[in-house]
Motif scaffolding. Structure first.
Motif, PDB file in Angstrom:
ATOM      1  N   TYR A  14       1.161  -0.973   0.062  1.00  0.00           N
ATOM      2  CA  TYR A  14       0.451   0.443  -0.222  1.00  0.00           C
ATOM      3  C   TYR A  14       0.820   0.916  -0.463  1.00  0.00           C
ATOM      4  O   TYR A  14       0.648   1.985  -0.716  1.00  0.00           O
ATOM      5  CB  TYR A  14      -0.823  -0.180   1.155  1.00  0.00           C
ATOM      6  CG  TYR A  14      -1.409   0.920   1.618  1.00  0.00           C
ATOM      7  CD1 TYR A  14      -2.681   2.151   1.032  1.00  0.00           C
ATOM      8  CD2 TYR A  14      -1.177   2.197   2.080  1.00  0.00           C
ATOM      9  CE1 TYR A  14      -2.807   3.058   0.867  1.00  0.00           C
ATOM     10  CE2 TYR A  14      -2.023   2.916   2.395  1.00  0.00           C
ATOM     11  CZ  TYR A  14      -2.904   3.695   1.629  1.00  0.00           C
ATOM     12  OH  TYR A  14      -2.918   5.193   1.354  1.00  0.00           O
ATOM     13  N   SER A  15       1.896   1.217   0.712  1.00  0.00           N
ATOM     14  CA  SER A  15       2.600   3.174   0.699  1.00  0.00           C
ATOM     15  C   SER A  15       3.510   3.118  -0.163  1.00  0.00           C
ATOM     16  O   SER A  15       3.944   3.772  -0.553  1.00  0.00           O
ATOM     17  CB  SER A  15       3.682   2.429   2.595  1.00  0.00           C
ATOM     18  OG  SER A  15       4.377   1.153   1.794  1.00  0.00           O
ATOM     19  N   ALA A  16       3.650   2.441  -1.149  1.00  0.00           N
ATOM     20  CA  ALA A  16       3.975   2.051  -1.970  1.00  0.00           C
ATOM     21  C   ALA A  16       3.527   2.548  -3.287  1.00  0.00           C
ATOM     22  O   ALA A  16       4.124   2.584  -4.214  1.00  0.00           O
ATOM     23  CB  ALA A  16       6.010   1.344  -1.867  1.00  0.00           C
ATOM     24  N   GLY A  17       2.188   1.875  -3.642  1.00  0.00           N
ATOM     25  CA  GLY A  17       1.851   1.647  -4.256  1.00  0.00           C
ATOM     26  C   GLY A  17       2.730   0.076  -5.380  1.00  0.00           C
ATOM     27  O   GLY A  17       2.464   0.528  -6.772  1.00  0.00           O
ATOM     28  N   ARG A 111      -2.752  -0.798  -4.506  1.00  0.00           N
ATOM     29  CA  ARG A 111      -2.210  -0.272  -5.165  1.00  0.00           C
ATOM     30  C   ARG A 111      -3.493   0.871  -5.354  1.00  0.00           C
ATOM     31  O   ARG A 111      -2.583   1.965  -6.051  1.00  0.00           O
ATOM     32  CB  ARG A 111      -1.389  -1.228  -6.399  1.00  0.00           C
ATOM     33  CG  ARG A 111      -0.539  -0.345  -7.833  1.00  0.00           C
ATOM     34  CD  ARG A 111      -0.210  -0.861  -8.487  1.00  0.00           C
ATOM     35  NE  ARG A 111       0.216  -1.218  -9.751  1.00  0.00           N
ATOM     36  CZ  ARG A 111       1.053  -0.467  -9.942  1.00  0.00           C
ATOM     37  NH1 ARG A 111       2.019  -0.547  -9.331  1.00  0.00           N
ATOM     38  NH2 ARG A 111       1.327   0.176 -10.757  1.00  0.00           N
ATOM     39  N   HIS A 112      -4.669   0.241  -6.056  1.00  0.00           N
ATOM     40  CA  HIS A 112      -5.238   1.643  -6.273  1.00  0.00           C
ATOM     41  C   HIS A 112      -5.693   2.194  -4.977  1.00  0.00           C
ATOM     42  O   HIS A 112      -5.851   3.155  -5.354  1.00  0.00           O
ATOM     43  CB  HIS A 112      -7.069   0.091  -6.528  1.00  0.00           C
ATOM     44  CG  HIS A 112      -6.455  -0.199  -8.067  1.00  0.00           C
ATOM     45  ND1 HIS A 112      -7.577   0.172  -9.134  1.00  0.00           N
ATOM     46  CD2 HIS A 112      -6.700  -0.859  -8.470  1.00  0.00           C
ATOM     47  CE1 HIS A 112      -7.482  -0.465 -10.157  1.00  0.00           C
ATOM     48  NE2 HIS A 112      -6.492  -1.471  -9.612  1.00  0.00           N
ATOM     49  N   SER A 113      -5.740   1.648  -3.923  1.00  0.00           N
ATOM     50  CA  SER A 113      -6.368   2.751  -2.852  1.00  0.00           C
ATOM     51  C   SER A 113      -4.873   3.790  -3.184  1.00  0.00           C
ATOM     52  O   SER A 113      -4.942   5.183  -2.512  1.00  0.00           O
ATOM     53  CB  SER A 113      -6.512   1.866  -1.401  1.00  0.00           C
ATOM     54  OG  SER A 113      -6.991   1.353  -1.515  1.00  0.00           O
ATOM     55  N   PHE A 114      -3.499   2.919  -2.862  1.00  0.00           N
ATOM     56  CA  PHE A 114      -2.340   4.242  -3.081  1.00  0.00           C
ATOM     57  C   PHE A 114      -2.677   5.849  -3.646  1.00  0.00           C
ATOM     58  O   PHE A 114      -2.198   6.342  -3.725  1.00  0.00           O
ATOM     59  CB  PHE A 114      -0.744   3.173  -2.756  1.00  0.00           C
ATOM     60  CG  PHE A 114       0.597   4.299  -4.011  1.00  0.00           C
ATOM     61  CD1 PHE A 114       1.103   4.751  -2.624  1.00  0.00           C
ATOM     62  CD2 PHE A 114       0.848   4.352  -4.543  1.00  0.00           C
ATOM     63  CE1 PHE A 114       1.783   5.418  -2.990  1.00  0.00           C
ATOM     64  CE2 PHE A 114       1.981   5.020  -5.200  1.00  0.00           C
ATOM     65  CZ  PHE A 114       2.709   5.169  -4.204  1.00  0.00           C
ATOM     66  N   ALA A 115      -3.035   5.246  -5.333  1.00  0.00           N
ATOM     67  CA  ALA A 115      -3.467   6.187  -6.537  1.00  0.00           C
ATOM     68  C   ALA A 115      -4.210   6.744  -5.927  1.00  0.00           C
ATOM     69  O   ALA A 115      -4.276   8.380  -6.388  1.00  0.00           O
ATOM     70  CB  ALA A 115      -3.134   5.563  -7.841  1.00  0.00           C
ATOM     71  N   THR A 116      -5.168   6.154  -5.740  1.00  0.00           N
ATOM     72  CA  THR A 116      -6.416   6.473  -5.367  1.00  0.00           C
ATOM     73  C   THR A 116      -6.495   8.425  -4.142  1.00  0.00           C
ATOM     74  O   THR A 116      -6.510   9.789  -4.281  1.00  0.00           O
ATOM     75  CB  THR A 116      -7.933   5.834  -4.932  1.00  0.00           C
ATOM     76  OG1 THR A 116      -7.714   5.226  -5.972  1.00  0.00           O
ATOM     77  CG2 THR A 116      -9.002   6.912  -4.565  1.00  0.00           C
TER      78      THR A 116
END
Length: 161
Positions: A14-17, A111-116
């Motif tokens: 999460y923290s690095a996508g 990964r989606h959450s990181f970007a969003t």
């Protein structure tokens, strides 16, 4: 999560996508805590890139490192071999089940959450594109499901007339 290795792995994604394969391929030497970057090597399309190293995550990572003492790959399974993607997916599935999450979640959801979340915090889409390792901003836009709340915060230029 109570298992430090599991918590660290999911937090990294999460923290690095990251894609799961990128997370399991990371070696200890790929972490640059002086520049607060993670070097992602041989990612999709055989490209290298850098992504963010969160200071909060770095604290967790240091605890993990002291406890598990990985030798080559950051996350190692049996016999110091590279951790498997299927094991990582099981970790997330079990965590979701434990908290009673009904919605389907995958590692790619992180990964989606990181970007969003970057987009919602005002990060330019071109920087997000670079962090995710996309060639095209169109690809990045797929990851950035802009929330209604964020859209409502946009001031209409007509209101300034």
């Amino acid at each position: 999560m109570t298992n430090l290795k599991h918590k660290t792995l999911l937090s990294l994604i999460y923290s690095a996508g990251l894609r799961i394969g990128e997370a399991t391929n990371i070696k200890i030497k790929d972490i640059d805590s002086k520049r607060m970057l993670i070097h992602i090597k041989n990612a999709k399309g055989k490209k290298d890139r850098y992504t963010l190293l969160s200071s909060s995550f770095l604290e967790l990572l240091r605890d993990y490192y002291k406890t598990y003492k990985p030798e080559n790959y950051l996350f190692e399974g049996h016999n110091k071999q590279q951790y498997s993607s299927s094991s990582a997916q099981k970790i997330l599935k079990n965590a979701a089940k434990k908290i009673g999450l009904k919605k389907r979640i995958t590692l790619h959801t992180l990964r989606h959450s990181f970007a969003t979340h970057l987009l919602e915090n005002g990060t330019d889409i071109r920087y997000i594109q670079e962090l995710l390792g996309h060639n095209s901003p169109k690809t990045t836009m797929i990851y950035t499901h802009v929330s209604e709340t964020t859209i409502r915060k946009i001031k209409n230029p007509f209101d300034n007339i």
